[in-house]
Scaffold this motif. Structure first.
Motif, short mmCIF file in Angstrom:
data_model
loop_
_atom_site.label_atom_id
_atom_site.label_comp_id
_atom_site.label_asym_id
_atom_site.label_seq_id
_atom_site.Cartn_x
_atom_site.Cartn_y
_atom_site.Cartn_z
N THR A 79 58.78 16.40 39.30
CA THR A 79 60.09 15.85 38.91
C THR A 79 61.17 16.21 39.90
O THR A 79 62.02 15.38 40.25
CB THR A 79 60.47 16.36 37.51
N GLU A 80 61.16 17.45 40.40
CA GLU A 80 62.21 17.89 41.33
C GLU A 80 62.13 17.11 42.64
O GLU A 80 63.16 16.66 43.16
CB GLU A 80 62.07 19.39 41.60
N VAL A 81 60.93 16.93 43.16
CA VAL A 81 60.78 16.15 44.40
C VAL A 81 61.23 14.71 44.17
O VAL A 81 61.97 14.15 44.99
CB VAL A 81 59.32 16.21 44.90
N ALA A 82 60.79 14.11 43.09
CA ALA A 82 61.16 12.73 42.80
C ALA A 82 62.67 12.58 42.68
O ALA A 82 63.25 11.59 43.18
CB ALA A 82 60.48 12.27 41.50
N THR A 83 63.32 13.57 42.05
CA THR A 83 64.78 13.51 41.88
C THR A 83 65.49 13.64 43.21
O THR A 83 66.46 12.91 43.50
CB THR A 83 65.23 14.62 40.92
N GLN A 84 65.05 14.56 44.06
CA GLN A 84 65.68 14.74 45.37
C GLN A 84 65.53 13.49 46.23
O GLN A 84 66.48 13.09 46.93
CB GLN A 84 65.06 15.94 46.08
#
Length: 262
Positions: free
Chosen positions: A230-235
């Motif tokens: 989720t963090e990678v996708a959000t960034q």
């Protein structure tokens, strides 16, 4: 002489891997013959074979000289008859035993180039599994997509993530610190990543290779293998000022485009 895998530096950031078994060795992706010949002379080991992952000149440029020096030396590489010097053409699932007791399985991993293959040994040199992956998977990153497309490259990387976590990853370039610098932007809350950055920086300060990595380390710290996170996708979405993509492949495509333009 004990078994070992030794990096032979070439050009500015290439590694030509020498796989030693007793008094014989293989070399992987010899873009330049000169450092290979120097290594063979210094160690007094016999060149028993050459492994080629793809057609780029910095991986094949030394073939002609090496074959002139060691006529009859077997050269294992991709199918297609497009790389002069290959004597044993390989496709997905093929197996080879270039040295006694060392068996590789061939994995086709197109994306960086259409002909790209990787060599996987489930039993290494009396140690963990080995992967020689050329320019597909890098420590902390992955290769640029020159001939394939993002879906193809993501599929290839996904194949490699299925290998055992302890698999030793021998890629062909010392790109690690630049890759991890980008990874810190794409995955800024990953504590394992920042621990890795310190570890690898310490190696480079002593002029030591950061390789090999392992599949397990890459799964924890390489953003190109974490597109489901989720963090990678959000960034990635924030960087491109768009909604979070619905598929890991689309996230990967946007992440690769971000890295290409960084």
């Amino acid at each position: 002489m004990s078994n070992a895998i030794h990096p032979i530096p070439a050009f500015t950031d290439n590694y030509i891997w020498a796989i030693r078994c007793g008094n014989q060795c293989l070399v992987v992706d010899p873009g330049d013959a000169t450092p290979v010949l120097s290594y063979l002379e210094q160690t007094q080991v016999k060149l028993a074979g050459i492994l080629i992952t793809h057609h780029h000149a910095d991986h094949t440029g030394g073939l002609n000289t090496l074959l002139n020096t060691f006529p009859g030396c077997p050269v294992y590489g991709p199918q297609g008859n497009h790389i002069k010097g290959i004597t044993i053409a390989l496709g997905d699932g093929d197996q080879l035993e270039p040295l006694p007791g060392l068996t590789f399985k061939v994995l086709t991993v197109p994306g960086h180039t259409l002909d790209h293959i990787a060599f996987f040994a489930s039993e290494g040199l009396n140690g963990p599994p080995l992967l020689f992956c050329g320019d597909t998977l890098f420590a902390g990153g992955c290769g640029r997509i020159f001939e394939g497309d993002p879906g193809m490259m993501y599929t290839s990387l996904s194949r490699l993530t299925e290998l055992p976590d302890q698999t030793q990853v021998y890629c062909a370039h010392e790109y690690t610190m630049a890759n991890l610098g980008f990874a810190a932007k794409a995955d800024p809350d990953n504590s394992a990543l920042f621990t890795r950055i310190k570890t690898e920086q310490s190696k480079r300060e002593k002029n030591e290779p950061t390789l090999p990595s392992t599949i397990g380390i890459e799964l924890r710290t390489n953003p190109f293998l974490r597109c489901h996170n989720t963090e990678v996708a959000t960034q990635v979405a924030q960087h491109w000022n768009k909604d979070v993509a619905s598929s890991a492949t689309e996230i990967f495509a946007d992440l690769r485009r971000w890295k290409d333009n960084a």
